[in-house]
Design an enzyme around this catalytic site. Structure first.
Site, mmCIF file in Angstrom:
data_model
loop_
_atom_site.group_PDB
_atom_site.id
_atom_site.type_symbol
_atom_site.label_atom_id
_atom_site.label_comp_id
_atom_site.label_asym_id
_atom_site.label_seq_id
_atom_site.Cartn_x
_atom_site.Cartn_y
_atom_site.Cartn_z
ATOM 1 N N SER B 12 42.430 32.145 48.094
ATOM 2 C CA SER B 12 42.185 30.716 47.914
ATOM 3 C C SER B 12 40.841 30.463 47.257
ATOM 4 C CB SER B 12 42.071 30.136 49.548
ATOM 5 O OG SER B 12 41.153 30.848 50.143
ATOM 6 N N GLY B 13 39.900 31.572 47.154
ATOM 7 C CA GLY B 13 38.714 31.372 46.546
ATOM 8 C C GLY B 13 38.695 31.299 45.119
ATOM 9 N N TYR B 14 37.519 31.102 44.598
ATOM 10 C CA TYR B 14 37.069 31.133 43.042
ATOM 11 C C TYR B 14 37.571 32.361 42.609
ATOM 12 C CZ TYR B 14 34.688 26.797 43.844
ATOM 13 O OH TYR B 14 34.120 25.370 44.122
ATOM 14 N N CYS B 149 29.093 40.604 39.914
ATOM 15 C CA CYS B 149 28.751 39.922 38.798
ATOM 16 C C CYS B 149 27.353 40.116 38.210
ATOM 17 C CB CYS B 149 29.154 38.368 38.815
ATOM 18 S SG CYS B 149 28.492 37.742 40.403
ATOM 19 N N ASN B 315 30.684 35.048 34.983
ATOM 20 C CA ASN B 315 30.957 35.813 36.652
ATOM 21 C C ASN B 315 32.086 35.797 37.060
ATOM 22 O OD1 ASN B 315 30.450 32.700 36.847
ATOM 23 N ND2 ASN B 315 30.189 33.379 38.808
#
Lengths: 348, 348, 348, 348
Positions: B12-14, B149, B315
Site C-alpha cells: 500500500s505504500g509508495y 535509497c 529514489n
C-alpha cells in the site's frame, strides 16, 4: 530632518529592484534617481511590478545622474570598477553591490576573476559589506562593497569558529543550495521554466568565485581552505549553506551555543535556530523571504568531530539589497533595522 | 514459458506501489497477491491511481498469502525481521525492501537502529541489493535485501574510488538532496503541503541510518569515515548526492574517467554524465523519474585534491523498487533490464 | 495616544498567525492576548516561526481572555456563533474571521451550511467585511464579519458590473484557482506533500459555500446566479478568480475601464492591472503575497459579449487577516493602510 | 515482419523529442532520420537528455530527408503548409503535428490565424487527429493532422454531450489550466524561471486559436459557441480543462454516466474518473505524465442545470506525440496502444 538623497545606478535587475523597494519605504531616505540604459524613460513599476501604485518614478540614463548623498551601484560585474572614478564625482558615499570591490588584493581579482582590476587604487578604501564582521569600520566608511550572497550565508554561519581558531584548517566543506533569482533576470536556455523547474542542478561543484571572499574573510593568519560547491534547486529566492566543519578539539553542544552567543548575541539580524521538535528545527530559507535575517543552526555529529552548520538567508536581502541598507544605516548612525522591519511570512 | 509467480507483502505504500507497477508489466512475471492489512478487499487502483484500468487486483491480508515463487517484502522497517521465519515457508526466494537485512553484522543493528535484531541467523543469508557490487552473489542467492535509497545513490557514485583505495580514509563528506516521497505516504505536520512546499529542510545533518550501509559497502580493510547529511528539498521523487572525496594522489580528469569506465562500462543502469556545455552537464534527478538509472558526474577541484562526485537516482526506482526488480532479473537469469525499459521524460 | 488593546481568539492557525503578524507591527495596536486551547503556555513563535525574535508572547486559554477593546475571532467555523454571547461580554467590538456571521439571513445558513444558526439574533448586527462595499457601515459598526477569501476575490472583480446591472442575470461562470493554505494547518492525506505537490485538483467544481456570500453581495433586486468552481493548484498562498460575465449590452474596452475607475479609483487596495506588453499583463497572485491588494484585470472577448475578469489576492491577507485589519482601521478612523504597507516582492 | 520506416521533420522541440522517444521504443517502427536545421550532425541525446545511452541517432538537415514510409512533421506552425508539396514526394503517409492542417476550411485559417493558407488544396485530405472522433477515417487515411493539446482535452471531455445535442448552444465556458511545456523550448522573459515559477498567468483569457478546432469538432448542425480561456499555472507537463456545460434538460448523475459509457466504453485511452472519496476524485494531470490517457470526470451542480466536466491529459502525449502514435497505429492496423503502454507514476 532632511532625508538622505540617494540614487541607484543599475536598477533594472533583481537586486536593484529589491534595493529600490527598500529605499522607497525607508523613512530616512529620498530616492532621487534610478538608472537603466535600456529602460530610460519608462516607469519602474513596469519592470518591478510589485511597485505598481507605489511609485511613479521613471528610469534615467546613467549619464543623467545628478549629485546625491549616497550612490548605490547595482551594475553588472566589471562595470563599477570601470566607472568608479566618475561615480566619486557624483556622490561622496558609494555602496557597490557588485563584486568589483569585495576583494582587498588586486592579485585576487586576477586569480579568481581572470582579468586585471580597472581601479585597484580604490580597493583598500572599500569596507567589505558584512556588518557583523566590519561594523566599526562601516561607521566611518564612505565606500562599502556589499558581500556576495553565497559568501554572506557561508561566512556568517561559520565565522565565530574560524575567528576563534577552533576549526581544522583545510577540511571545511560547504555546500550552498540556491534559487533561480541568483542568476539574474536575463532569460537563457538554462533558466527556461520547463528545464529549470524542479531541477537539482550542480551549478558550480567547484571554482565558484565567492570562494575568494570567503577565504579572505575567514583567514586569521594561518592558511585555510574551504571546499565550496553550489547547487541550484527549485526555489526562486533563498540560499541555504550546509557547512561541515571539523573541530580541533571536542566541543559539546553547550559550548557551541556559547560560541554563537558570544559572537552574535547583540546582532539584530542573526537568529540561532535549533529546536528538538516541530517542523522548523533548523533554518529554513522560505521563512526568510523578504527579510534581512541570517538564521543559523547546527548539529554536532556524535560519531566524529564534525560540526554541521546550517545557515540561511534571502539572497536578494541579507545577501544583497537588505545588507546594503543595513550598511547604509550603520554608515549614517541610524537604527540598524530601519526600513528592514518585515518579519517574513508563514506559511509561504 | 511459465511466468514466475510473485506476491508483495506490504503493497500500500509508495515503494510497494512502484514495485507493483513494475511487476504488473514485467513480461516474465505473474503477480499473485499484494497485501495491505488496512486495505484488504479494496482495489489497488484506489490507492495507486496510476493503475486505474490497468489491473483489477485487490489487496489481501498478510495471513492470506499463498505460496509463491518469489515474495517481495515492502513492510515497515522492523516487521520483516519479526516475520521472516514465516515468510520463508511461503516462498523459496525473498526480496526484502526494508532495512531489516541490509547490515551484515548483528551489532550494527544495535548501534544504528538501537534495538536487537529479531532474526540474526538470517543476516548472512541476505545479499546486499546493489547489483553493481554484488551481481555474482545475486545469481545464486535466494535472499536479497534491497539497499536504502540514499545509500544506493551515494555508494554507486563513489564506489570505484574506495575500492581502488584512492581516497583519504576519513575525510569524505556526502550531502544528499532528497524529495518528499522518501518519507512515505503517511501525512504529518512536516509533510503538510503549506509547510513542506518549497522547503530546504535539514532533515538529517548527521546520524542518518543509511550511513551504516554506506560504511559497510565502502570499507575494504582500513577503517573509513563518511560524513553524511541529508537535506529535503522541493521535489517529490529523486535523490542527488554531492560527494566530496579527497584523493590520496592527484588524478587528472582522464584518469577519473578511466576509473569510472573500468568500473561501470558494462553496467546497463549506470551512465556517466559530464558535459562542458548545455543545460544538463551533470546528473539531474528529474530526468530519471520512473527510470532505473543511476547517473554519475564529477568535477575535480583545480585548487585542491577534492573530487566532487554528483550522482542521481529516482529514489523509488533505482533506490527501491527498480533495483529490486533488477536483482530479481539477475536472480532468474533474465535480461537485467527486463521490465525496466522506461527511459524517462523530457521536459518534466 | 493610547494604543487599542486587542486580543485574538484562535491564533494558532494560518489566518490567526497572519493576523497576529499584522497586529504586532501595527502602530496603533497593542496585542494583549492570543489564544489556543492546545498550545496554551507555549511561545507563539514556535507555531509561527516568522515571529521568532519578534515577540515573546505566549498562547493563553480561551477561558483566560481578559477584557479588551477589540476581539478578533479566528476560530474554526461554527465556534464563534456558539460563543458569541460570551465574547460580547469581553469586548465591545468584535471582528470575526470565520464564516459564522457572513450571511444576513438565518435561512441561508440552513441551506448552505446545513445546520441551524446558534446565534441568529446577532446576524443583522454584523457588517459584511469587504470595505469596498461596506465602508460607510463599517465606520459605525461594532461587529464585522470578515469575508471568505474566494468570495472576496470574486466579488471585488465583478461587483461594479453587477451593481450597475450590466450583466446577464444567470450566466456568470467563476473559476477560482487556490493554494494549499486555504485548507488550514491540519495535515491530511490530501495535503500530504507527495500527493498535493503539482496537483491540479478539482476541489469544488460545484457547491462551494462561498457561493452564498457571493450571491448575497452581488444581488441588487433581480435574482442572479453565479456558477462557481474552485480548483486547487500548486501554490501555498494566493487566489485568482477568472470570472466570465456576459454583458447585456456591448461595452468597449474604454467603457469597461470607466466602470472600474468609477468604482475603485479612490480605493487604496484595488489596482487595475491590464497591460499589452510585458510579463505581468494581468493580475498575478504571487506578486501579492503578503500584501492587502486585490488586483483586477479584464479582457473583452472580440467574438462574443463575454467579459473575462481576472482578479487576484493573497487569501490570507485581502482574503482574511489583511482585510480584517483594513476594517479595523476604518472602524477606528485610522488611515486605511495602517499596518498594511508591505508592497510585496519581485521576483518571488 | 519488416518495421515501418519513419522520419521526423523537426525533432529538436519538445513535441518532436517526445515523438522520438515513443517511436524509438515502438516495436513496429524503425526511426530512419530526425531533422533539425540548427542541430544537424549533433547527437539527439544532447538535446533530449532522457535518450542518453538509448540512441546514437544524430540530427539531419531537412534537405537530406530520404524517402520513408511515414513522415511525422513537428515543425513550427506555418512551415508544414509551405513545404507540404515537397514532403508528399518523400513519404506516402504524413502525420503533421502542427496546426497547419487541422481546420477544414481555408477561411477559418484566415479568421483565426490571420494569414492565407499556403496549401489549401490539401486541407480536405487531412483527417483531424483525435481517434475517438475519427477512427474510421483514420483507418484509410494517408494524411493526419494531430489535434491541438488544449483542443484535445476540451473536445474529449464534452464531445458526447454536443454530439447528442444535450447542451445549450451558446453558453459553454471552458477554462484550461496548462503547464509551461506548452510554450515550447525557446527561452523568453515570460518563461524565465524566477518569473514563471509559481505563476497563475492569464495567458489567453479570450481569443485562443484552439477555439477554432473545438468549434469545428463540436458543431453538429446548429451554430454553437465556446467561451474559451487558458491559464498557465505551475506545472511543466499537463493540461486540465474545466468545462461548464448547461444542459437543455435535466440529467441525473446516472444519465451522465450513461452518456459517457456509451461514447467511450471501448476506448483504450479514455477513463472516467469520479470518486466520492480519496484524494483523486477527479482527473489529475500529474498522474498522466508520460501516458496517453485522457481522464474525464464530472459533477452536476445541484442548484442549476450546469454540468461541470473535468478532463486532463499530458499535453505532450495525448495532446501531441502520443495521440499521433495512436493515430499511426490505427492507420497501420496495429493494436492502438502499441508503444503507449506506460501507465504513469504515483507519487509524482
Amino acid at each position: 530632518m532632511d532625508r538622505v538623497q540617494v540614487s541607484i545606478a543599475g536598477a533594472s535587475g533583481y537586486v536593484g529592484g529589491e534595493l529600490l523597494r527598500l529605499l522607497l519605504f525607508h523613512p530616512k531616505v529620498e530616492v532621487l534617481q534610478v538608472t537603466s540604459q535600456s529602460l530610460a524613460g519608462k516607469f519602474v513599476f513596469k519592470t518591478h511590478p510589485n511597485l505598481r501604485k507605489r511609485t511613479q518614478l521613471q528610469f534615467s540614463k546613467l549619464a543623467d545622474l545628478r549629485p546625491c548623498d549616497v550612490l548605490f551601484l547595482s551594475l553588472p560585474h566589471g562595470e563599477s570598477m570601470e566607472k568608479m572614478r566618475g561615480f566619486k564625482k557624483i556622490a561622496p558615499r558609494i555602496i557597490d553591490l557588485s563584486a568589483d570591490f569585495r576583494l582587498n588584493r588586486e592579485t585576487d581579482y586576477e586569480e579568481w576573476y581572470r582579468k586585471p582590476h580597472a581601479c585597484p587604487e580604490m580597493l583598500k578604501e572599500f569596507v567589505y559589506g558584512i556588518p557583523e564582521l566590519h561594523r566599526q569600520e562601516m561607521k566611518h566608511a564612505n565606500f562599502i562593497s556589499s558581500a556576495g550572497c553565497n559568501a554572506t550565508v557561508t561566512i556568517l554561519g561559520v565565522y565565530p569558529f574560524f575567528k576563534q581558531g577552533l576549526v581544522e584548517a583545510d577540511r571545511t566543506v560547504v555546500e550552498v543550495k540556491v534559487g533561480s533569482s541568483e542568476g539574474g533576470n536575463s532569460p537563457s536556455p538554462a533558466s527556461h521554466h520547463p528545464e529549470r523547474s524542479g531541477a537539482v542542478r550542480s551549478f558550480m561543484p567547484a571554482g565558484h568565485r565567492h570562494g575568494a571572499e570567503i577565504l579572505q574573510e575567514l583567514s586569521f593568519g594561518d592558511p585555510i581552505r574551504i571546499h565550496f560547491s553550489v547547487t541550484s534547486i527549485e526555489m526562486v529566492r533563498g540560499a541555504l549553506a550546509t557547512s561541515h566543519l571539523f573541530l580541533k578539539e571536542n566541543l559539546e553542544e553547550k559550548d557551541i551555543w556559547k560560541v554563537y552567543r558570544q559572537a552574535y548575541n547583540n546582532e539584530p539580524f542573526i537568529r540561532i535556530v535549533k529546536d528538538n521538535e516541530g517542523i522548523y528545527r533548523y533554518p529554513e530559507p522560505k521563512l526568510l523571504t523578504g527579510t534581512n535575517y541570517c538564521d543559523i543552526g547546527f548539529t554536532k555529529d556524535e560519531k566524529s568531530n564534525r560540526l554541521v552548520v546550517i545557515s540561511a538567508i534571502d539572497n536578494l536581502m541579507k545577501g544583497a539589497a537588505g545588507q546594503a541598507v543595513q550598511a547604509f544605516n550603520i554608515m549614517h548612525g541610524y537604527e540598524e533595522g530601519e526600513g528592514l522591519e518585515f518579519p517574513g511570512l508563514h506559511p509561504v
